[in-house]
Design a protein around this motif. Structure first.
Motif, PDB file in Angstrom:
ATOM      1  N   LYS A   1       0.824  -1.207   0.000  1.00 24.14           N
ATOM      2  CA  LYS A   1       0.000   0.000   0.000  1.00 24.14           C
ATOM      3  C   LYS A   1       0.859   1.258   0.000  1.00 24.14           C
ATOM      4  N   ASP A   2       1.823   1.344   0.912  1.00 24.29           N
ATOM      5  CA  ASP A   2       2.671   2.538   0.959  1.00 24.29           C
ATOM      6  C   ASP A   2       3.556   2.635  -0.277  1.00 24.29           C
ATOM      7  N   PHE A   3       4.044   1.513  -0.759  1.00 24.36           N
ATOM      8  CA  PHE A   3       4.864   1.511  -1.972  1.00 24.36           C
ATOM      9  C   PHE A   3       4.065   2.111  -3.126  1.00 24.36           C
ATOM     10  N   ASP A   4       2.828   1.676  -3.280  1.00 21.86           N
ATOM     11  CA  ASP A   4       1.984   2.191  -4.355  1.00 21.86           C
ATOM     12  C   ASP A   4       1.576   3.645  -4.112  1.00 21.86           C
ATOM     13  N   ASP A   5       1.305   3.999  -2.859  1.00 19.35           N
ATOM     14  CA  ASP A   5       0.893   5.370  -2.539  1.00 19.35           C
ATOM     15  C   ASP A   5       1.983   6.384  -2.857  1.00 19.35           C
ATOM     16  N   PHE A   6       3.239   6.029  -2.612  1.00 20.25           N
ATOM     17  CA  PHE A   6       4.328   6.965  -2.879  1.00 20.25           C
ATOM     18  C   PHE A   6       4.595   7.103  -4.369  1.00 20.25           C
ATOM     19  N   GLY A   7       4.319   6.082  -5.118  1.00 15.78           N
ATOM     20  CA  GLY A   7       4.606   6.109  -6.554  1.00 15.78           C
ATOM     21  C   GLY A   7       6.102   5.914  -6.773  1.00 15.78           C
ATOM     22  N   HIS A   8       6.452   5.151  -7.768  1.00 11.95           N
ATOM     23  CA  HIS A   8       7.856   4.885  -8.064  1.00 11.95           C
ATOM     24  C   HIS A   8       8.073   4.904  -9.567  1.00 11.95           C
ATOM     25  N   SER A   9       9.245   5.295  -9.963  1.00  8.43           N
ATOM     26  CA  SER A   9       9.590   5.407 -11.383  1.00  8.43           C
ATOM     27  C   SER A   9       9.769   4.025 -12.012  1.00  8.43           C
ATOM     28  N   ALA A  10       9.842   4.016 -13.337  1.00  8.58           N
ATOM     29  CA  ALA A  10      10.099   2.768 -14.058  1.00  8.58           C
ATOM     30  C   ALA A  10      11.464   2.207 -13.663  1.00  8.58           C
ATOM     31  N   ASP A  11      12.446   3.082 -13.440  1.00  9.56           N
ATOM     32  CA  ASP A  11      13.773   2.624 -13.006  1.00  9.56           C
ATOM     33  C   ASP A  11      13.692   1.926 -11.653  1.00  9.56           C
ATOM     34  N   ALA A  12      12.901   2.495 -10.746  1.00  8.98           N
ATOM     35  CA  ALA A  12      12.744   1.883  -9.421  1.00  8.98           C
ATOM     36  C   ALA A  12      12.081   0.517  -9.540  1.00  8.98           C
ATOM     37  N   MET A  13      11.111   0.397 -10.441  1.00  8.57           N
ATOM     38  CA  MET A  13      10.434  -0.884 -10.625  1.00  8.57           C
ATOM     39  C   MET A  13      11.392  -1.932 -11.206  1.00  8.57           C
ATOM     40  N   ARG A  14      12.252  -1.514 -12.126  1.00  8.94           N
ATOM     41  CA  ARG A  14      13.242  -2.450 -12.695  1.00  8.94           C
ATOM     42  C   ARG A  14      14.228  -2.898 -11.618  1.00  8.94           C
ATOM     43  N   LEU A  15      14.668  -1.959 -10.789  1.00  7.29           N
ATOM     44  CA  LEU A  15      15.595  -2.284  -9.710  1.00  7.29           C
ATOM     45  C   LEU A  15      14.945  -3.266  -8.732  1.00  7.29           C
ATOM     46  N   LEU A  16      13.693  -3.028  -8.420  1.00  7.45           N
ATOM     47  CA  LEU A  16      12.982  -3.903  -7.494  1.00  7.45           C
ATOM     48  C   LEU A  16      12.975  -5.344  -8.002  1.00  7.45           C
ATOM     49  N   LYS A  17      12.761  -5.519  -9.289  1.00  7.30           N
ATOM     50  CA  LYS A  17      12.730  -6.878  -9.860  1.00  7.30           C
ATOM     51  C   LYS A  17      14.044  -7.613  -9.633  1.00  7.30           C
ATOM     52  N   THR A  18      15.173  -6.885  -9.633  1.00  9.98           N
ATOM     53  CA  THR A  18      16.468  -7.532  -9.429  1.00  9.98           C
ATOM     54  C   THR A  18      16.653  -8.002  -7.989  1.00  9.98           C
ATOM     55  N   LEU A  19      15.847  -7.480  -7.071  1.00  7.79           N
ATOM     56  CA  LEU A  19      15.963  -7.828  -5.657  1.00  7.79           C
ATOM     57  C   LEU A  19      15.014  -8.943  -5.239  1.00  7.79           C
ATOM     58  N   GLN A  20      14.171  -9.419  -6.150  1.00 11.70           N
ATOM     59  CA  GLN A  20      13.185 -10.438  -5.811  1.00 11.70           C
ATOM     60  C   GLN A  20      13.853 -11.770  -5.507  1.00 11.70           C
ATOM     61  N   VAL A  21      13.445 -12.350  -4.354  1.00 11.48           N
ATOM     62  CA  VAL A  21      13.986 -13.648  -3.945  1.00 11.48           C
ATOM     63  C   VAL A  21      12.914 -14.731  -3.931  1.00 11.48           C
ATOM     64  N   GLY A  22      11.652 -14.330  -4.056  1.00 14.87           N
ATOM     65  CA  GLY A  22      10.598 -15.332  -4.022  1.00 14.87           C
ATOM     66  C   GLY A  22       9.217 -14.733  -4.086  1.00 14.87           C
ATOM     67  N   VAL A  23       8.240 -15.589  -3.793  1.00 14.86           N
ATOM     68  CA  VAL A  23       6.833 -15.196  -3.766  1.00 14.86           C
ATOM     69  C   VAL A  23       6.193 -15.828  -2.538  1.00 14.86           C
ATOM     70  N   PHE A  24       5.026 -15.306  -2.165  1.00 18.75           N
ATOM     71  CA  PHE A  24       4.261 -15.932  -1.092  1.00 18.75           C
ATOM     72  C   PHE A  24       3.708 -17.260  -1.577  1.00 18.75           C
TER      73      PHE A  24
END
Length: 126
Positions: A59-82
């Motif tokens: 919720k807070d991640f979406d509320d703040f809004g993030h750039s396309a670069d931030a979204m690409r960076l986030l994908k590199t940090l993914q270690v799994g899923v629920f």
């Protein structure tokens, strides 16, 4: 199989809250991210990430809004899923975690101040 993501439970993610030397993981949209190494580089400061360590910060991640670069960076940090069962629990929990008090009418000045604050956070976070 390389490239396959691990599945984690809510309890497993909660153990990675950055305390006592543990790694810092956060959850965004049912994806689990290890942000331990990124904390100090976060444009908004490590405190913003620490607030959601070991929990769902969607919720807070979406509320703040993030750039396309931030979204690409986030994908590199993914270690799994629920795991599938925790995805449903997590959505239900977040739906009931909302504010319990009635929302007051904000004056025009307060609304503008709130918008400026969100805009600053967007600029800081990329």
């Amino acid at each position: 199989m390389p490239g396959e993501l691990m599945e984690y439970t809510l309890a497993e993610v909660a153990l990675r809250n950055g305390k006592a030397g543990s790694p810092t993981w956060i959850v965004i949209r049912d994806a689990v991210y290890d942000v331990t190494q990124y904390m100090e580089d976060h444009p908004g400061g490590s405190e913003l990430i620490s607030e959601w360590a070991g929990r769902d910060g969607t919720k807070d991640f979406d509320d703040f809004g993030h750039s396309a670069d931030a979204m690409r960076l986030l994908k590199t940090l993914q270690v799994g899923v629920f795991v599938a069962s925790d995805q449903a629990k997590n959505r239900k929990k977040n739906a009931t975690d909302g504010p319990k008090e009635l929302v007051e009418e904000l004056s025009l000045e307060e609304q503008m101040k709130k918008r400026r604050s969100k805009r600053r956070m967007f600029i800081l976070c990329g």
